[in-house]
Every structure is written in C-alpha cells, then in structure tokens.
Design an enzyme around this catalytic site. Structure first.
Site, PDB file in Angstrom:
ATOM      1  N   ILE A  27       0.915  -1.249   0.307  1.00  0.00           N
ATOM      2  CA  ILE A  27      -0.586   0.362   0.192  1.00  0.00           C
ATOM      3  C   ILE A  27       1.042   1.072  -0.207  1.00  0.00           C
ATOM      4  CG2 ILE A  27      -1.957   1.041   1.127  1.00  0.00           C
ATOM      5  CD1 ILE A  27      -2.603  -1.507   2.285  1.00  0.00           C
ATOM      6  N   THR A 148      -5.965  -0.981  10.809  1.00  0.00           N
ATOM      7  CA  THR A 148      -7.005  -2.240   9.804  1.00  0.00           C
ATOM      8  C   THR A 148      -8.214  -2.729  10.447  1.00  0.00           C
ATOM      9  OG1 THR A 148      -6.974  -4.254   9.029  1.00  0.00           O
ATOM     10  CG2 THR A 148      -5.463  -3.564  11.786  1.00  0.00           C
ATOM     11  N   ASP A 149      -8.993  -3.328   9.465  1.00  0.00           N
ATOM     12  CA  ASP A 149     -10.476  -3.444  10.609  1.00  0.00           C
ATOM     13  C   ASP A 149     -10.886  -4.689  11.234  1.00  0.00           C
ATOM     14  OD1 ASP A 149     -10.206  -5.587   8.287  1.00  0.00           O
ATOM     15  OD2 ASP A 149     -11.662  -4.864   7.076  1.00  0.00           O
ATOM     16  N   TYR A 174      -0.885 -10.544  15.418  1.00  0.00           N
ATOM     17  CA  TYR A 174      -1.307  -8.934  14.229  1.00  0.00           C
ATOM     18  C   TYR A 174      -2.252  -8.358  14.478  1.00  0.00           C
ATOM     19  CZ  TYR A 174      -2.861  -5.787   9.945  1.00  0.00           C
ATOM     20  OH  TYR A 174      -2.679  -5.706   9.426  1.00  0.00           O
ATOM     21  N   LYS A 178      -1.813  -4.404  16.051  1.00  0.00           N
ATOM     22  CA  LYS A 178      -2.427  -3.245  14.973  1.00  0.00           C
ATOM     23  C   LYS A 178      -2.815  -2.029  16.467  1.00  0.00           C
ATOM     24  CE  LYS A 178      -2.000  -2.149  11.886  1.00  0.00           C
ATOM     25  NZ  LYS A 178      -1.246  -1.072  11.223  1.00  0.00           N
ATOM     26  N   ASP A 314      -7.805 -24.746   7.988  1.00  0.00           N
ATOM     27  CA  ASP A 314      -7.855 -23.607   8.685  1.00  0.00           C
ATOM     28  C   ASP A 314      -6.646 -22.679   9.203  1.00  0.00           C
ATOM     29  OD1 ASP A 314      -9.582 -21.339   8.125  1.00  0.00           O
ATOM     30  OD2 ASP A 314     -11.307 -22.466   9.020  1.00  0.00           O
ATOM     31  N   ARG A 315      -6.587 -21.750   9.060  1.00  0.00           N
ATOM     32  CA  ARG A 315      -5.921 -20.449  10.236  1.00  0.00           C
ATOM     33  C   ARG A 315      -6.773 -20.377  11.341  1.00  0.00           C
ATOM     34  NH1 ARG A 315      -6.279 -14.610   7.848  1.00  0.00           N
ATOM     35  NH2 ARG A 315      -4.664 -15.077   6.403  1.00  0.00           N
TER      36      ARG A 315
HETATM   37  P1  NAD Z   1       3.215  -4.705   3.235  1.00  0.00           P
HETATM   38  O1  NAD Z   1       4.095  -5.922   4.236  1.00  0.00           O
HETATM   39  O2  NAD Z   1       3.267  -5.139   2.034  1.00  0.00           O
HETATM   40  O3  NAD Z   1       4.255  -3.439   3.616  1.00  0.00           O
HETATM   41  C1  NAD Z   1       5.125  -3.352   4.440  1.00  0.00           C
HETATM   42  C2  NAD Z   1       6.145  -2.519   4.757  1.00  0.00           C
HETATM   43  O4  NAD Z   1       6.922  -1.569   5.749  1.00  0.00           O
HETATM   44  C3  NAD Z   1       7.188  -2.968   3.737  1.00  0.00           C
HETATM   45  O5  NAD Z   1       8.116  -2.401   3.186  1.00  0.00           O
HETATM   46  C4  NAD Z   1       8.492  -2.962   4.697  1.00  0.00           C
HETATM   47  O6  NAD Z   1       9.815  -2.771   4.274  1.00  0.00           O
HETATM   48  C5  NAD Z   1       8.195  -2.076   5.554  1.00  0.00           C
HETATM   49  N1  NAD Z   1       8.663  -2.154   7.179  1.00  0.00           N
HETATM   50  C6  NAD Z   1       8.624  -3.566   8.290  1.00  0.00           C
HETATM   51  N2  NAD Z   1       8.938  -3.118   9.477  1.00  0.00           N
HETATM   52  C7  NAD Z   1       9.430  -1.865   9.178  1.00  0.00           C
HETATM   53  C8  NAD Z   1      10.283  -1.383   9.947  1.00  0.00           C
HETATM   54  N3  NAD Z   1      10.012  -1.677  11.448  1.00  0.00           N
HETATM   55  N4  NAD Z   1      10.511   0.179   9.918  1.00  0.00           N
HETATM   56  C9  NAD Z   1      10.453   0.651   8.688  1.00  0.00           C
HETATM   57  N5  NAD Z   1      10.100   0.058   8.213  1.00  0.00           N
HETATM   58  C10 NAD Z   1       9.329  -1.494   7.878  1.00  0.00           C
HETATM   59  O7  NAD Z   1       2.507  -4.367   4.543  1.00  0.00           O
HETATM   60  P2  NAD Z   1       0.416  -3.758   3.850  1.00  0.00           P
HETATM   61  O8  NAD Z   1       0.052  -4.879   3.230  1.00  0.00           O
HETATM   62  O9  NAD Z   1       1.477  -2.755   1.985  1.00  0.00           O
HETATM   63  O10 NAD Z   1       0.285  -2.891   5.204  1.00  0.00           O
HETATM   64  C11 NAD Z   1       0.822  -1.367   4.968  1.00  0.00           C
HETATM   65  C12 NAD Z   1       0.112  -0.740   6.262  1.00  0.00           C
HETATM   66  O11 NAD Z   1      -1.481  -1.461   5.756  1.00  0.00           O
HETATM   67  C13 NAD Z   1       0.068  -1.791   7.577  1.00  0.00           C
HETATM   68  O12 NAD Z   1       0.091  -0.883   8.477  1.00  0.00           O
HETATM   69  C14 NAD Z   1      -1.266  -2.513   7.313  1.00  0.00           C
HETATM   70  O13 NAD Z   1      -1.677  -2.585   8.768  1.00  0.00           O
HETATM   71  C15 NAD Z   1      -2.430  -1.605   6.873  1.00  0.00           C
HETATM   72  N6  NAD Z   1      -3.573  -2.388   6.271  1.00  0.00           N
HETATM   73  C16 NAD Z   1      -3.167  -3.457   5.328  1.00  0.00           C
HETATM   74  C17 NAD Z   1      -4.294  -3.982   4.497  1.00  0.00           C
HETATM   75  C18 NAD Z   1      -4.222  -4.924   3.649  1.00  0.00           C
HETATM   76  O14 NAD Z   1      -5.471  -5.805   3.645  1.00  0.00           O
HETATM   77  N7  NAD Z   1      -2.501  -5.324   3.127  1.00  0.00           N
HETATM   78  C19 NAD Z   1      -6.064  -2.967   4.756  1.00  0.00           C
HETATM   79  C20 NAD Z   1      -5.952  -2.463   6.131  1.00  0.00           C
HETATM   80  C21 NAD Z   1      -4.581  -2.054   6.630  1.00  0.00           C
HETATM   81  O1  DAU Z   2      -8.491  -6.785   6.808  1.00  0.00           O
HETATM   82  C1  DAU Z   2      -7.952  -6.549   6.364  1.00  0.00           C
HETATM   83  C2  DAU Z   2      -6.235  -6.992   6.800  1.00  0.00           C
HETATM   84  O2  DAU Z   2      -6.527  -8.002   5.320  1.00  0.00           O
HETATM   85  C3  DAU Z   2      -5.528  -6.377   6.490  1.00  0.00           C
HETATM   86  O3  DAU Z   2      -5.093  -5.556   7.631  1.00  0.00           O
HETATM   87  C4  DAU Z   2      -3.892  -7.373   6.528  1.00  0.00           C
HETATM   88  O4  DAU Z   2      -2.730  -6.399   6.436  1.00  0.00           O
HETATM   89  C5  DAU Z   2      -4.528  -8.766   4.818  1.00  0.00           C
HETATM   90  O5  DAU Z   2      -2.816  -9.280   5.333  1.00  0.00           O
HETATM   91  C6  DAU Z   2      -5.838  -9.127   5.195  1.00  0.00           C
HETATM   92  O6  DAU Z   2      -5.580  -9.949   6.501  1.00  0.00           O
HETATM   93  P1  DAU Z   2      -6.598 -11.460   5.878  1.00  0.00           P
HETATM   94  O7  DAU Z   2      -5.794 -12.644   7.067  1.00  0.00           O
HETATM   95  O8  DAU Z   2      -7.695 -10.746   5.663  1.00  0.00           O
HETATM   96  O9  DAU Z   2      -5.821 -11.071   4.646  1.00  0.00           O
HETATM   97  P2  DAU Z   2      -5.172 -13.136   3.583  1.00  0.00           P
HETATM   98  O10 DAU Z   2      -4.723 -11.843   2.570  1.00  0.00           O
HETATM   99  O11 DAU Z   2      -4.253 -13.524   4.154  1.00  0.00           O
HETATM  100  O12 DAU Z   2      -6.451 -13.531   3.899  1.00  0.00           O
HETATM  101  C7  DAU Z   2      -7.699 -13.580   3.598  1.00  0.00           C
HETATM  102  C8  DAU Z   2      -8.486 -14.183   3.569  1.00  0.00           C
HETATM  103  O13 DAU Z   2      -8.112 -15.178   3.183  1.00  0.00           O
HETATM  104  C9  DAU Z   2      -8.247 -15.268   5.136  1.00  0.00           C
HETATM  105  O14 DAU Z   2     -10.431 -15.009   5.104  1.00  0.00           O
HETATM  106  C10 DAU Z   2      -7.381 -15.871   4.422  1.00  0.00           C
HETATM  107  C11 DAU Z   2      -8.017 -17.056   3.357  1.00  0.00           C
HETATM  108  N1  DAU Z   2      -7.021 -17.837   2.586  1.00  0.00           N
HETATM  109  C12 DAU Z   2      -5.635 -16.889   2.482  1.00  0.00           C
HETATM  110  C13 DAU Z   2      -4.477 -17.357   2.223  1.00  0.00           C
HETATM  111  C14 DAU Z   2      -3.015 -16.506   2.391  1.00  0.00           C
HETATM  112  C15 DAU Z   2      -6.786 -18.335   2.419  1.00  0.00           C
HETATM  113  O15 DAU Z   2      -7.922 -19.105   2.475  1.00  0.00           O
HETATM  114  N2  DAU Z   2      -5.380 -19.423   1.648  1.00  0.00           N
HETATM  115  C16 DAU Z   2      -4.391 -18.481   1.417  1.00  0.00           C
HETATM  116  O16 DAU Z   2      -3.111 -19.456   1.202  1.00  0.00           O
END
Ligand code: NAD
Ligand code: DAU
Length: 384
Positions: A27, A148-149, A174, A178, A314-315
């Site tokens: 992101i 995050t949600d 996680y 958060k 499952d997770r």
């Molecule tokens: P990501 O794991 O893809 O990226 C995280 C980044 O943070 C990486 O570039 C990593 O190198 C950097 N990082 C990790 N530890 C660090 C540290 N100690 N110091 C400096 N940099 C560091 O994560 P993302 O999916 O892009 O998520 C970004 C933010 O958005 C997070 O805070 C996550 O909780 C939040 N978020 C993600 C989602 C999602 O669906 N991916 C949804 C809602 C909120």
């Molecule tokens: O809801 C926001 C969050 O979404 C963010 O805060 C997190 O950073 C982000 O990783 C994400 O979390 P989830 O656990 O929801 O995302 P993930 O992509 O890991 O999994 C999405 C759903 O798919 C979840 O119900 C688990 C399932 N899953 C995931 C993986 C990796 C599978 O069934 N198989 C898989 O291999």
C-alpha cells in the site's frame, strides 16, 4: 529518487515534505506513486526493506528528485529524530508494519516489535518534533496512522458492518499489535494533543501486493499450475477494496480529517474467499487458458484453473467475516470506492500476468521457506 543509506546531504526545498513509513511495501508504494502523481510535493520514504519491501515497486521514481528513499527502521529513534530534524515534514503517514496474519501466528515477536514498539518510537519522536515547531507549522502538522478493520474482531453473518464506535476485539497477534498501536495513537492525541488521524481499512488488493496474501498468492500459484490452498470451508468473508481507492481515502483524511478522529475505509464489497478464488480462476481461464501453459506448469493436463482449488487446514482463530461501514468517510468527505471488485480484480490479474519478472524477483530465496512453513504443515482438509 535519491537513496539515502547514511547521512543526508541535501533537501528537496520549496514545498513541504511529508514523511511516509513503509513506502516500499504494497500500500505504501501505491500511495507514494499516487502522491507524487497527484499532489506532486516531495516525499521522504523511510522503509526497513523487510521481505515485504521492494525498491522495484518505486522504479518509476528512479529519476524523480521529489522522492527520497531512506533505508531504516522505525524503531531506530535516533534515526527518526535526525530525519525529522533534517527534512522537517509537515506530516507523517505511517504505513510501516508487519502485515501478514499467518506470519503473526508463526512468529509474533516481530509484530510486537514493529507494530507496537515501532509505532511508539515514531510517536515519541513525532511528539518531540511537533512540540518544537512554531506556528503555523505546529497547527498544520498531522500524524496519520494507517490501520486495519481486524482490530474490531469478527462479525456474524447478519451483524451490521464495523463502525468507528465498534469496540475493539482483536483475535490474531497481528490484529492485537495493530490494536495496541491504534490505542497508543489515540492516547498521544488525548494526552499530548498530538494532531493524529487514524484510518482503519478493509482488505486491499492491486499491484505490488506480496504473493503471500490471498489474491496474489492465488494468481501466482495458478499460473504456475500449483494447488490453490483455500483455508477451512472457504466461506470466510472479507470486504475488498482496490488499493488506489485506499490511497485516495488516506490523502483525503490527511487533508481534511479532524485531529483525534478515526475513519473507517471499506470497499462495500463482501465476498467469500471461495468466490474470490473462483473469480480469479474464471479471469485466468479467459486471459491465460491452461492449455497455453508449458507442459511443466500443467502436467495433468487440466482444463480449468478452478480444478486447482484445494481445501487445506484452517488458519487458527480464523476471523469469519469483516465488513466496514464507511459512512463517516462518505458523510464528511464524499468519499466512496471508485473501483468495483469485478473490474479491480481483472486489472489486478492482468497486472500480475504482465509483471511476472516482478513476481520472480520477490519470490526468490526466503519466499519458498515461508511457503513450505505455512503450507507444508496444512494437510489437505475438509474445513476443520
Ligand atoms: P506490506 O507488508 O506490504 O508492507 C509493509 C512495509 O513496511 C514494507 O515495505 C516493509 O519493508 C516496511 N517495514 C516493516 N517493518 C518496518 C520497520 N520496522 N521499519 C520501517 N519499515 C518497515 O504491508 P501493506 O499490506 O502495504 O500494509 C501497509 C499498512 O496498511 C500496514 O500498517 C497494515 O497494517 C495496513 N493495512 C493493510 C491492509 C491490507 O489489506 N494489506 C488493509 C488495512 C490496513
Ligand atoms: O482486513 C484487513 C487485513 O487484510 C489487513 O490488515 C492485513 O494486513 C491483510 O493481510 C489482510 O488480512 P487477511 O488475513 O484478511 O488477508 P489474507 O490475504 O491473508 O487472507 C484473506 C482471506 O483468505 C482470509 O480469510 C484467509 C484466506 N486465505 C489466505 C491465504 C493466504 C486462504 O484461504 N488461503 C491462503 O493461502
């Protein structure tokens, strides 16, 4: 892009900088690219470059002086203090985190370190810096925390979506890390008056997402002819938002949000995991028919990607359903998602097909160890 590994020698002057943390991740990188394209003021990007961070995500900014990349850890307070003193940002947008739920189950310590201690370190240095500012810079300064949600826990099938007033009930390490960081941000506003903003967002998808998360993992596995591992019964529900819409929401909150407030951001697009995986399979059937793959990638040979779907164990503690009520964003700023899931996921599949070199790059080395650790122990299952 200027890369700073040591001391800073010059600054981008003129327009005020913002400091982004974690801007080489999924992101964060999308946000940095959008910001430079839309806002055009300079960004200092502090990122540790963990497995999830990749400078290749920012290669379009290679020759752009408005982007200064600094490899560093948010837990390194001296480094953060120096950065703030030298670049004097008007805002901090804090994305840096450990972000993958499954990794937090296998190894939670890093999540507490970066997400809790790291956010605390950043808040402390931000407070010191903000206290030293004179007006009008002091009143204009913002600390935007991206969350995050998952902090709200899990919904039943008929529960209303999470609002900003839903009590916190995090279920994974996680989510708990958060939630802890959100509470610290709240406390720094309440106690010290630091002008904070918090966004809590649902599941993002789009370009540059590391292929450990559901959507990119399924795309990458499918085109490699590997099983598509669906946890449990595949009926867990997530609320999907295209990453560009999240970036636009963060920009809006940064400009217009009221200090001390939190804002829920969501896609209004609830899908079961099975629906998501099947949609990806259908798109791939059209864009990259299996019969066109080399025999090594389709030895069976099978005709449809959906036949690769494999239910696995499952997770642990798997949250059943997330859904975000983004009504406050709509009421206060007129924000709503611009991308529909069907079009967004198609664009995303196409992006991965067009960027298999990026995939190769990020999935070399340690990635295979993670896949073996997370999936090796998941026996093929029946939803238990
Ligand atoms: P990501 O794991 O893809 O990226 C995280 C980044 O943070 C990486 O570039 C990593 O190198 C950097 N990082 C990790 N530890 C660090 C540290 N100690 N110091 C400096 N940099 C560091 O994560 P993302 O999916 O892009 O998520 C970004 C933010 O958005 C997070 O805070 C996550 O909780 C939040 N978020 C993600 C989602 C999602 O669906 N991916 C949804 C809602 C909120
Ligand atoms: O809801 C926001 C969050 O979404 C963010 O805060 C997190 O950073 C982000 O990783 C994400 O979390 P989830 O656990 O929801 O995302 P993930 O992509 O890991 O999994 C999405 C759903 O798919 C979840 O119900 C688990 C399932 N899953 C995931 C993986 C990796 C599978 O069934 N198989 C898989 O291999």
């Amino acid at each position: 892009m200027r890369i700073e590994y040591g001391h800073f020698t010059e600054q981008v002057r003129g327009v005020s900088n913002i400091l982004v943390t974690g801007g080489a991740g999924f992101i964060g990188a999308n946000f940095v690219l959008d910001w430079i394209a839309v806002e055009s003021s300079p960004i200092v990007n502090l990122d540790k470059l963990t497995y999830a961070g990749n400078l290749g995500n920012l290669s379009n900014l290679k020759h752009d002086p408005r982007h200064v990349f600094v490899k560093g850890d948010i837990c390194d307070r001296a480094r953060v203090a120096r950065l703030l003193a030298e670049h004097r940002p008007s805002a901090i947008v804090h994305f840096a985190a450990e972000s993958h739920v499954d990794r937090s189950i296998h190894a939670p310590a890093e999540f507490v370190q970066t997400n809790v201690t790291g956010t605390f370190s950043l808040l402390e240095e931000a407070r010191a810096y903000w206290s030293s500012l004179a007006e009008p810079e002091k009143s204009r300064f913002r600390f935007l925390h991206v969350s995050t949600d998952e902090v709200y826990g899990s919904l039943g099938p008929d529960d209303p979506a999470f609002t900003e007033n839903t009590p916190y009930a995090p279920n994974s390490p996680y989510a708990a890390s958060k939630a802890a960081s959100d509470h610290l941000v709240r406390a720094y506003h309440h106690t010290y008056g630091l002008p904070t903003l918090t966004t809590n967002c649902s599941n993002n998808y789009g370009p540059f997402q590391f292929p450990e998360k559901l959507i990119p993992l399924m795309i990458v596995n499918a085109v490699q002819g590997r099983p598509l591992p669906v946890y449990g019964d595949g009926l867990n529900v997530r609320d999907w938002l295209y990453v560009g819409d999240h970036c636009a929401a963060v920009r809006l909150v940064l400009h217009k949000g009221r200090p001390g407030e939190t804002y829920n951001v969501g896609g209004n697009s609830e899908k079961t995991n099975l629906e998501v995986v099947k949609t990806i399979c259908t798109i791939l059937d059209e864009l990259r028919p299996l019969r066109s793959l080399p025999i090594t990638h389709n030895p069976s040979p099978i005709a449809r990607y959906s036949s690769l779907v494999t239910f696995v164990r499952d997770r642990p503690g798997h949250d059943r359903r997330y859904a975000m009520d983004a009504g406050k964003m709509a009421a206060e700023f007129g924000w709503k998602p611009g991308e529909r899931f069907e079009t967004g996921v198609r664009k995303t599949v196409q992006w991965y097909l067009d960027h298999m070199d990026w995939v190769q790059n990020v999935t070399s080395g340690a990635y295979r160890n993670w896949i073996d650790l997370n999936y090796g122990s998941r026996k093929i299952g029946n939803g238990e």
